[in-house]
Design an enzyme around this catalytic site. Structure first.
Site, mmCIF file in Angstrom:
data_model
loop_
_atom_site.group_PDB
_atom_site.id
_atom_site.type_symbol
_atom_site.label_atom_id
_atom_site.label_comp_id
_atom_site.label_asym_id
_atom_site.label_seq_id
_atom_site.Cartn_x
_atom_site.Cartn_y
_atom_site.Cartn_z
ATOM 1 N N LYS A 53 -2.455 3.252 -1.802
ATOM 2 C CA LYS A 53 -2.696 2.706 -3.041
ATOM 3 C C LYS A 53 -3.652 1.746 -3.396
ATOM 4 C CE LYS A 53 1.096 3.741 -5.204
ATOM 5 N NZ LYS A 53 1.182 4.218 -6.739
ATOM 6 N N SER A 304 1.562 9.777 2.813
ATOM 7 C CA SER A 304 0.823 8.736 2.008
ATOM 8 C C SER A 304 1.140 7.295 2.154
ATOM 9 C CB SER A 304 1.562 8.941 0.435
ATOM 10 O OG SER A 304 2.924 8.946 0.477
#
Length: 403
Positions: A53, A304
């Site tokens: 992110k 992720s």
């Protein structure tokens, strides 16, 4: 012209050069054997803030004007985007306010605050937090840093795709988790436009929070009711307008994965790849376990994120062990007499079972005076061993009840 093109992603990469680390690509022997071809793990769980992110958040905030940054930024997140925005804002010298759902993982909350952001709790879902963040933006003038639905955010996430092409030039499939669609959109944009051969892109959504399949069927973004899922990081009830268009245009398939597959994927990452991954971060691996027919090798699975509460990790691992047939909960009823419990445990020892926990109950309304009940948590070697244990107990006359 694509909504986000390769030049946008290359420009984002230049911005990120001294901000993010190029994360390693790790070969997975276990998954390669299961799939029948080379499988690699793209370890964004090792990125700064513990997830991908920071890439999109930094690009978005860096491209704001000085006047916009002076007004501060606001975001909504279950944790990973929150940390990315908080760190990016601190690096770029602006104030950050983050709306997080009540019950957000404590380590993610603590990390977000440690990076300097103000945390505000509101509602049970990320979608509700996003509504609150937009209201705050309109009221206070802070710039909304959307978790997925902005070209700068998508371009930042797409830099992962450029790294994959450099690390695995012959990649044929990339699979990763999907919440709002920012990660898979950016990676797909990079791969489809920068690769010199066709690369298939597959997104994976938790079955309990899967908004893309009905949206793709309807031809527009639609909202779904999000059920509780261990993959809180991808529990998004509605795709973004931009990401819906990009997924429709660039992503080859979006599949759903069960909670059992996610927990088994997390267990595999920990045991076989030595990677600590959060449930949402393991969704791509879960897709390989559940939908191997949808990929061509070599495959790259995106890990992720790795920001998982240790308490949740313990629960999810137990869930994964149970799904793999290596964790068995048994309730037995036996005659309440001296030595009965020792005899039962001896039977289990002879079978090579590791007894993790025992609860011995001798007085309850459901029990006869001469009965006792034992609840046991057992570690076994697999499904066949579980059946052997249950069969032995029944053969010895124990009443084995559903746990």
């Amino acid at each position: 012209m694509p909504l986000v093109n390769a030049d946008d992603i290359r420009s984002a990469r230049a911005l990120l050069r001294d901000v993010v680390v190029p994360t390693p690509l790790m070969h997975s022997r276990a998954l390669s054997e299961a799939i029948g071809g080379p499988v690699y793990l793209k370890c964004e769980n090792l990125q700064r803030t513990g997830s991908f992110k920071i890439r999109g958040a930094y690009v978005r905030i860096a491209r704001l004007s000085d006047e916009e940054r002076a007004r501060g930024v606001v975001a909504a997140s279950a944790g990973n985007h929150a940390q990315g925005v908080a760190l990016a804002a601190s690096m770029l010298g602006c104030k950050a306010t983050v709306f997080m759902p009540e019950g957000a993982p404590l380590p993610k909350v603590a990390a977000t605050r440690a990076y300097g952001a103000e945390v505000v709790f509101t509602g049970p879902t990320v979608d509700g937090c996003l509504d609150a963040a937009m209201e705050h933006s309109a009221r206070e003038g802070a710039v909304l840093i959307h978790p997925f639905d902005h070209p700068d955010v998508v371009a930042g996430q797409g830099t992962i795709g450029l790294e994959i092409l450099e690390q695995c030039p012959d990649v044929r499939t990339v699979v990763g988790g999907v919440g709002g669609g920012g990660l898979i959109s950016g990676v797909a944009a990079a791969l489809k436009q920068a690769a010199d051969h066709d690369v298939k892109v597959v997104g994976a959504q938790a079955k309990k929070a899967a908004a893309f399949p009905p949206s793709l069927a309807a031809g527009k973004p639609v909202r779904v009711d999000v059920q509780p899922t261990m993959a809180d990081g991808i529990a998004v009830g509605r795709p973004g307008e931009l990401t819906y268009e990009l997924v429709t245009e660039l992503v080859d398939a979006v599949v759903t994965v069960t909670e059992e597959s996610i927990s088994q994927a997390l267990l595999l990452c920990l045991e076989r790849a030595k990677q600590v991954v959060e449930p949402a971060g393991a969704a791509g691996v879960a897709a390989l376990l559940e939908h191997s027919y949808a990929v061509r090798t070599p495959v790259v699975a995106l890990l992720s994120g790795g920001n998982i509460d240790p308490v949740l990790l313990a629960k999810v691992l137990r869930h994964g062990l149970a799904g793999a047939g290596r964790y068995l909960v048994v309730r037995c009823r036996l005659i309440d007499r001296p030595g009965a419990l020792v005899t039962l445990l001896r039977e289990l020892a002879e079978l090579g079972v590791n007894v993790l926990d025992v609860m011995h109950e001798r007085v309850a309304a459901r029990l006869h005076v001469e009965e006792a009940e034992v609840l046991m948590h057992l570690e076994t070697r697999g499904p066949d061993h579980c059946e052997e244990v249950l069969g032995r107990l029944r053969d010895r006359g124990y009443a084995v009840l559903a746990a």
